[in-house]
Design a protein around this motif. Sequence first.
Motif, mmCIF file in Angstrom:
data_model
loop_
_atom_site.group_PDB
_atom_site.id
_atom_site.type_symbol
_atom_site.label_atom_id
_atom_site.label_comp_id
_atom_site.label_asym_id
_atom_site.label_seq_id
_atom_site.Cartn_x
_atom_site.Cartn_y
_atom_site.Cartn_z
ATOM 1 N N LEU A 313 0.845 -1.203 0.079
ATOM 2 C CA LEU A 313 -0.051 0.016 0.020
ATOM 3 C C LEU A 313 1.370 1.021 -0.103
ATOM 4 N N PRO A 314 0.299 2.463 -0.582
ATOM 5 C CA PRO A 314 1.426 3.374 -0.120
ATOM 6 C C PRO A 314 1.408 3.469 0.842
ATOM 7 N N PRO A 315 2.712 4.947 1.336
ATOM 8 C CA PRO A 315 2.815 4.897 2.728
ATOM 9 C C PRO A 315 2.153 6.462 3.275
ATOM 10 N N SER A 316 1.220 6.268 2.508
ATOM 11 C CA SER A 316 0.371 7.982 2.471
ATOM 12 C C SER A 316 -0.749 7.828 1.891
ATOM 13 N N LEU A 317 -2.114 8.052 2.584
ATOM 14 C CA LEU A 317 -2.971 8.536 2.038
ATOM 15 C C LEU A 317 -3.594 9.514 1.570
ATOM 16 N N ASP A 318 -2.663 10.828 1.878
ATOM 17 C CA ASP A 318 -3.159 12.062 1.974
ATOM 18 C C ASP A 318 -3.450 12.408 1.094
ATOM 19 N N GLU A 319 -2.271 12.623 0.221
ATOM 20 C CA GLU A 319 -2.804 12.691 -1.344
ATOM 21 C C GLU A 319 -4.292 12.460 -1.490
ATOM 22 N N PHE A 320 -4.572 11.463 -1.455
ATOM 23 C CA PHE A 320 -6.015 10.956 -2.171
ATOM 24 C C PHE A 320 -7.071 11.107 -1.395
ATOM 25 N N LEU A 321 -6.842 10.778 0.140
ATOM 26 C CA LEU A 321 -8.220 11.356 1.311
ATOM 27 C C LEU A 321 -8.468 12.769 1.275
ATOM 28 N N LEU A 322 -7.769 12.906 1.428
ATOM 29 C CA LEU A 322 -7.123 14.668 1.454
ATOM 30 C C LEU A 322 -6.898 15.049 0.663
ATOM 31 N N PRO A 323 -7.037 15.808 -0.455
ATOM 32 C CA PRO A 323 -6.470 16.461 -1.613
ATOM 33 C C PRO A 323 -6.077 17.853 -0.727
ATOM 34 N N PHE A 529 -7.465 16.160 -16.357
ATOM 35 C CA PHE A 529 -7.081 14.822 -15.783
ATOM 36 C C PHE A 529 -6.251 14.190 -17.196
ATOM 37 N N LEU A 530 -5.284 13.630 -16.800
ATOM 38 C CA LEU A 530 -4.476 12.912 -17.893
ATOM 39 C C LEU A 530 -5.443 11.432 -17.874
ATOM 40 N N PRO A 531 -5.749 11.273 -19.309
ATOM 41 C CA PRO A 531 -5.657 9.085 -18.787
ATOM 42 C C PRO A 531 -5.269 8.702 -17.487
ATOM 43 N N SER A 532 -6.215 7.502 -16.907
ATOM 44 C CA SER A 532 -5.533 6.897 -15.632
ATOM 45 C C SER A 532 -5.235 5.473 -15.819
ATOM 46 N N TYR A 533 -5.078 5.140 -16.765
ATOM 47 C CA TYR A 533 -4.760 3.755 -17.395
ATOM 48 C C TYR A 533 -4.017 4.293 -18.222
ATOM 49 N N LYS A 534 -2.712 3.826 -19.009
ATOM 50 C CA LYS A 534 -2.316 2.096 -17.858
ATOM 51 C C LYS A 534 -0.782 2.359 -17.597
ATOM 52 N N PHE A 535 -0.316 2.668 -16.337
ATOM 53 C CA PHE A 535 1.038 3.452 -16.050
ATOM 54 C C PHE A 535 1.854 1.714 -15.805
ATOM 55 N N ASP A 536 2.862 2.566 -16.038
ATOM 56 C CA ASP A 536 4.923 1.150 -15.548
ATOM 57 C C ASP A 536 4.432 1.507 -13.512
ATOM 58 N N ILE A 537 4.282 0.628 -13.091
ATOM 59 C CA ILE A 537 4.484 0.564 -11.447
ATOM 60 C C ILE A 537 5.546 1.374 -11.345
ATOM 61 N N SER A 571 -14.984 19.404 -7.530
ATOM 62 C CA SER A 571 -13.271 18.813 -7.614
ATOM 63 C C SER A 571 -13.391 17.506 -8.031
ATOM 64 N N TYR A 572 -13.289 17.326 -9.341
ATOM 65 C CA TYR A 572 -12.593 15.955 -10.509
ATOM 66 C C TYR A 572 -11.801 15.610 -11.076
ATOM 67 N N SER A 573 -10.875 14.964 -9.677
ATOM 68 C CA SER A 573 -9.328 15.135 -10.341
ATOM 69 C C SER A 573 -8.931 13.396 -10.259
ATOM 70 N N SER A 574 -7.240 13.285 -10.472
ATOM 71 C CA SER A 574 -6.395 11.781 -10.085
ATOM 72 C C SER A 574 -5.797 11.939 -9.340
ATOM 73 N N CYS A 575 -5.206 11.165 -9.294
ATOM 74 C CA CYS A 575 -4.159 11.303 -8.300
ATOM 75 C C CYS A 575 -2.480 10.773 -8.521
ATOM 76 N N PRO A 576 -1.863 11.659 -9.131
ATOM 77 C CA PRO A 576 -0.685 10.867 -9.899
ATOM 78 C C PRO A 576 0.810 10.936 -8.782
ATOM 79 N N GLY A 577 0.463 11.466 -7.549
ATOM 80 C CA GLY A 577 1.214 10.553 -6.726
ATOM 81 C C GLY A 577 1.224 9.204 -6.279
ATOM 82 N N HIS A 583 -3.109 1.805 -12.221
ATOM 83 C CA HIS A 583 -4.377 3.021 -11.967
ATOM 84 C C HIS A 583 -3.957 4.210 -11.853
ATOM 85 N N ARG A 584 -3.787 5.242 -12.112
ATOM 86 C CA ARG A 584 -4.364 6.276 -10.768
ATOM 87 C C ARG A 584 -5.491 6.517 -10.136
ATOM 88 N N PRO A 585 -5.250 6.221 -8.847
ATOM 89 C CA PRO A 585 -6.995 6.504 -8.223
ATOM 90 C C PRO A 585 -7.388 8.032 -9.202
#
Length: 643
Positions: A313-323, A529-537, A571-577, A583-585
């Motif tokens: 899991l990501p070390p921090s979910l602040d960017e995801f839940l608390l934009p 925002f940019l397409p959320s699929y498909k990225f290299d991990i 707001s409608y966005s993704s989490c590039p971090g 996939h990007r959230p």
Amino acid sequence: MPSKAESLRPSEPAPQPPEGRTLQGQLPGAPLAPRAGSPPDAPGSESPALACSTPATPSGEDPPARAAPVTPRPPARPRLERALSLDDKGWRRRRFRGSQEDLEARNGTSPSRGSVQSEGPGAPAHSCSPPCLSTSLQEIPKSRGVLGSERGSPSSGGDPLSGVASSSPNLLHRNAAVAGSSPRLPSLLPRPPPALSLDIASDSLRTANKVDSDLADYKLRAQPLLVRAHSSLGPGRPRSPLACDDCSLRSAKSSFSLLAPIRSKDVRSRSYLEGSLLASGALLGADELARYFPDRYVALFVATWNMQGQKELPPSLDEFLLPAEADYAQDLYVIGVQEGCSDRREWETRLQETLGPHYVLLSSAAHGVLYMSLFIRRDLIWFCSEVECSTVTTRIVSQIKTKGALGVSFTFFGTSFLFITSHFTSGDGKVAERLLDYTRTVQALALPRNVPDTNPYRSSAADVTTRFDEVFWFGDFNFRLSGGRTAVDTLLCQGLVVDVPALLQHDQLIREMRKGSIFKGFQEPDIHFLPSYKFDIGKDTYDSTSKQRTPSYTDRVLYRSRHKGDICPVSYSSCPGIKTSDHRPVYGLFRVKVRPGRDNIPLAAGKFDRELYLLGIKRRISKEIQRQQALQSQNSSTICSVS
């Protein structure tokens, strides 16, 4: 011995005349009429008088044969800017009564009854005084009829100058009438008293004291000031402890609470927490709704993320839940996951740890590797109905349920919500299969079960989305950008700013929604925002493997409402971090209108996951302690290296 004629300046106090003698303000030579009831003066005696303009004749000299005619002038009126019976020092020594003294005055144990008293030993006491007037201003004559009973006799112990001001105009009128042939002096019309803002007994000061017997209309004028200015309190609500005067405010500081007061008669009538069918006065009624949401809008966070089954899991979910673009946290968090991690409990613990102690897990549901978690502010759990869930499997032959839908519904106050997270069939050319997945989902989700429909007349048995007021459908829909990888890469690499509208022209989902073949009645916020699929991990580059999958907007958040304008996207966005998956959230912030409801629905009664709450708080505290220890050790090592 004072001389027979002394000039009296208006600013200096004049001596009190003896009984039977008054001040003279008439023409020279006109005798002064004796006061009724007083003995006549002895022969040869003279009355002290005020010299108007004729100087006193010294004894031994013959008076002139005829005095020159002099136009008489009335005495100068005293200045009434402040209380005439007080000097500056007496004004500063004045103080307000305490609450104990006011109570004694009401019980009759104190001789004075006013709302303001003086500390000076020689302050005059007046037993009867009209409200809101000072001592000296009461003695000013207002008409001749009023002066008929008090002519020339100021109250004993009063200010001498006040007596002059009250008696002089009356004497002038009376003496002019006695003179007969003398010209009549102009009438001194009473003037309205000046503003009493500087008066110690003004109305604004008297109303600051609760115990004030001579202010009869205190309750009538103070009543509109005792209404609490709060959106939750209507005209029938009890007033707040803050809505009172200064004296009672001191005693209410220790017991003041931000909680709305509950009247005992409401609890006695059993209409506050049990079974009321009225929209007002009930637990889910308009009063409670206005107390928590004055504008009747709730802040909502909806997110979707395909985790690709990663254990890490990501070390921090602040960017995801608390934009960063949100200044405040939301009231309700709904997170849907596709291909979730193997340890679902660890994922929910991380969510609870990130959101902190202000939020509780209202509901958690799973269908294979489809997860959905609902977190709500802990003070709002009492206004939720029971949470119901339903699932649909679209890939029957698969042993692991990776494709399908998971629906969760509940009613908040009087507004019903439905949240659906889905994972449709993958593949660039499998649009028909994805349309079939949508049709199966809207037909097979059996919701609601026990919670009644808020508007059954607008519901349809063939479409679950028509049976709720607000519907949010989010997930990995797997709709791609048509045209191939080369065409999409060309649009992505044109410049520093990507032309998103040009990319969306190739989007399969937008094309099918315009046809009306999928998501009927749904809307989607504008995509920036940019397409959320498909990225290299772990990287920001799109698929660099041999498959060369086309970058696409596979992860989406859609919404639908029974009432137009109830849902406002913020707001409608993704989490590039967050780069632990291919996939990007994707998340959306919304403001949703909520309506009052009725208490005839099965309530959740404050039910939440207590064990997860405690585990998340402990994890949050332990990580904070570890962070502080690491910072302390880093500082100590820096000091050692410098030394």
